[in-house]
Write a protein that holds these residues in place. Structure first.
Motif, mmCIF file in Angstrom:
data_model
loop_
_atom_site.group_PDB
_atom_site.id
_atom_site.type_symbol
_atom_site.label_atom_id
_atom_site.label_comp_id
_atom_site.label_asym_id
_atom_site.label_seq_id
_atom_site.Cartn_x
_atom_site.Cartn_y
_atom_site.Cartn_z
ATOM 1 N N VAL A 1 0.847 -1.183 0.000
ATOM 2 C CA VAL A 1 0.000 0.000 0.000
ATOM 3 C C VAL A 1 0.886 1.238 0.000
ATOM 4 N N ARG A 2 0.617 2.156 -0.935
ATOM 5 C CA ARG A 2 1.389 3.391 -1.046
ATOM 6 C C ARG A 2 0.518 4.589 -0.681
ATOM 7 N N ALA A 3 1.159 5.696 -0.347
ATOM 8 C CA ALA A 3 0.422 6.876 0.119
ATOM 9 C C ALA A 3 -0.565 7.380 -0.926
ATOM 10 N N GLU A 4 -0.242 7.202 -2.198
ATOM 11 C CA GLU A 4 -1.111 7.734 -3.250
ATOM 12 C C GLU A 4 -2.222 6.770 -3.658
ATOM 13 N N ASP A 5 -2.278 5.589 -3.072
ATOM 14 C CA ASP A 5 -3.305 4.609 -3.431
ATOM 15 C C ASP A 5 -4.697 5.100 -3.048
ATOM 16 N N GLU A 6 -5.665 4.746 -3.878
ATOM 17 C CA GLU A 6 -7.065 5.054 -3.595
ATOM 18 C C GLU A 6 -7.881 3.771 -3.719
ATOM 19 N N PHE A 7 -8.669 3.477 -2.691
ATOM 20 C CA PHE A 7 -9.503 2.282 -2.681
ATOM 21 C C PHE A 7 -10.859 2.629 -2.090
ATOM 22 N N THR A 8 -11.820 1.747 -2.297
ATOM 23 C CA THR A 8 -13.068 1.872 -1.556
ATOM 24 C C THR A 8 -12.787 1.542 -0.095
ATOM 25 N N LEU A 9 -13.700 1.930 0.775
ATOM 26 C CA LEU A 9 -13.493 1.667 2.198
ATOM 27 C C LEU A 9 -13.434 0.165 2.467
ATOM 28 N N PHE A 10 -14.251 -0.614 1.765
ATOM 29 C CA PHE A 10 -14.210 -2.064 1.965
ATOM 30 C C PHE A 10 -12.864 -2.632 1.511
ATOM 31 N N GLU A 11 -12.315 -2.093 0.432
ATOM 32 C CA GLU A 11 -10.997 -2.555 -0.022
ATOM 33 C C GLU A 11 -9.914 -2.198 0.990
ATOM 34 N N TRP A 12 -10.020 -1.015 1.601
ATOM 35 C CA TRP A 12 -9.071 -0.667 2.662
ATOM 36 C C TRP A 12 -9.185 -1.667 3.813
ATOM 37 N N ALA A 13 -10.418 -2.029 4.168
ATOM 38 C CA ALA A 13 -10.618 -3.008 5.240
ATOM 39 C C ALA A 13 -10.008 -4.354 4.864
ATOM 40 N N ASP A 14 -10.132 -4.725 3.601
ATOM 41 C CA ASP A 14 -9.549 -5.986 3.138
ATOM 42 C C ASP A 14 -8.030 -5.949 3.242
ATOM 43 N N HIS A 15 -7.421 -4.830 2.828
ATOM 44 C CA HIS A 15 -5.965 -4.701 2.964
ATOM 45 C C HIS A 15 -5.552 -4.753 4.439
ATOM 46 N N MET A 16 -6.354 -4.162 5.297
ATOM 47 C CA MET A 16 -6.064 -4.162 6.728
ATOM 48 C C MET A 16 -6.035 -5.586 7.275
ATOM 49 N N VAL A 17 -7.035 -6.380 6.909
ATOM 50 C CA VAL A 17 -7.163 -7.718 7.482
ATOM 51 C C VAL A 17 -6.299 -8.738 6.751
ATOM 52 N N SER A 18 -6.329 -8.719 5.428
ATOM 53 C CA SER A 18 -5.694 -9.805 4.676
ATOM 54 C C SER A 18 -4.177 -9.792 4.775
ATOM 55 N N VAL A 19 -3.579 -8.606 4.786
ATOM 56 C CA VAL A 19 -2.111 -8.544 4.835
ATOM 57 C C VAL A 19 -1.601 -7.764 6.041
ATOM 58 N N SER A 20 -2.484 -7.500 6.995
ATOM 59 C CA SER A 20 -2.094 -6.810 8.237
ATOM 60 C C SER A 20 -1.377 -5.493 7.955
ATOM 61 N N ASN A 21 -1.907 -4.716 7.020
ATOM 62 C CA ASN A 21 -1.257 -3.457 6.657
ATOM 63 C C ASN A 21 -1.658 -2.353 7.629
ATOM 64 N N ASN A 22 -0.681 -1.801 8.343
ATOM 65 C CA ASN A 22 -0.969 -0.788 9.353
ATOM 66 C C ASN A 22 -1.510 0.503 8.745
ATOM 67 N N GLY A 23 -1.009 0.866 7.568
ATOM 68 C CA GLY A 23 -1.508 2.065 6.917
ATOM 69 C C GLY A 23 -2.983 1.936 6.573
ATOM 70 N N ALA A 24 -3.369 0.774 6.050
ATOM 71 C CA ALA A 24 -4.776 0.536 5.738
ATOM 72 C C ALA A 24 -5.620 0.558 7.004
ATOM 73 N N ALA A 25 -5.082 -0.007 8.089
ATOM 74 C CA ALA A 25 -5.817 -0.006 9.354
ATOM 75 C C ALA A 25 -6.060 1.413 9.845
ATOM 76 N N SER A 26 -5.086 2.286 9.674
ATOM 77 C CA SER A 26 -5.261 3.675 10.101
ATOM 78 C C SER A 26 -6.296 4.395 9.248
ATOM 79 N N VAL A 27 -6.349 4.065 7.958
ATOM 80 C CA VAL A 27 -7.379 4.659 7.096
ATOM 81 C C VAL A 27 -8.768 4.230 7.565
ATOM 82 N N VAL A 28 -8.943 2.942 7.835
ATOM 83 C CA VAL A 28 -10.242 2.444 8.295
ATOM 84 C C VAL A 28 -10.612 3.088 9.633
ATOM 85 N N TYR A 29 -9.641 3.197 10.521
ATOM 86 C CA TYR A 29 -9.861 3.818 11.833
ATOM 87 C C TYR A 29 -10.280 5.281 11.659
#
Length: 228
Positions: A1-29
């Motif tokens: 996941v890069r700073a310029e990436d854009e995803f739907t909120l569900f896709e961010w949640a998927d990145h958070m859970v599937s690969v334990s990405n901290n950046g994605a978790a902060s976006v969801v939070y």
């Protein structure tokens, strides 16, 4: 996941859970915090309005709200503060606006309570529980506990994580996932066999000086022999 990436909120949640990405978790939070604060106005929120909200809202208000939205639901599920709590965001950037509070902790007991509630459809409600279970369904390469050959034909809903620390004065070669001060590895899994056998396992180990992925796999095999 890069700073310029854009995803739907569900896709961010998927990145958070599937690969334990901290950046994605902060976006969801962050988005959960905005939803809680703004209600229906969140639906038309612009990036500029979001930035202004964080800049203009008092720090203590943001801190208290951010703490409540992730911890209050756990208390309502009967998970105590000492069993599971989150004290702040997963990355350092939000510290400009939101302080950490109370520290973070997770235990196998707290995670087991959550998994049982999820399976009962009571992790918030039935639709939320089902979506969480969907996010946990493992479609990627199976590792650690889930790598056991006995689970090859089973559906697995799985997360694993590690937290380790090295003292390189004691061992200059101390490496990743092989801490010699502490070397925690946890696995959380819901197993569903084709014959209808279903069970949940939540465990945490502290095997020093080695990657304990193999130990988790062997534990999975032994536990499945008992339960299936």
């Amino acid at each position: 996941v890069r700073a310029e990436d854009e995803f739907t909120l569900f896709e961010w949640a998927d990145h958070m859970v599937s690969v334990s990405n901290n950046g994605a978790a902060s976006v969801v939070y962050r988005e959960a915090l905005l939803m809680a604060a703004l209600g229906e106005d969140y639906l038309t929120l612009t990036p500029e309005e979001s930035e202004r909200f964080f800049k203009e809202t008092p720090r203590d208000s943001l801190t208290n709200l951010s703490h409540a939205i992730v911890n209050d639901p756990l208390r309502e599920m009967g998970i105590t503060e000492d069993e599971w709590r989150l004290g702040g965001f997963f990355t350092n950037g939000p510290d400009r606006y939101v302080s950490r509070k109370g520290g973070s902790i997770g235990t196998p007991v707290g995670l087991m309570k959550f998994m049982v509630k999820m399976e009962q459809g009571e992790a918030i409600d039935a639709p939320s529980s089902l979506e969480m279970k969907r996010l946990m369904y493992l479609t990627d390469r199976r590792i650690r506990y889930a790598h056991s050959p006995r689970l090859n034909d089973a559906a697995v809903y799985f997360k694993s994580g590690s937290f380790y620390k090295c003292d390189r004065q004691k061992n200059p070669d101390c490496g990743d996932y092989a801490g010699n001060v502490f070397n925690y590895m946890n696995s959380v899994i819901l197993v569903e066999h084709p014959d209808g056998t279903r069970y949940i396992v939540c465990l945490m180990t502290n095997v020093l000086n080695k990657n304990s992925a193999g130990e988790h796999m062997y534990l999975a095999t032994a536990i499945d022999r008992i339960l299936h």
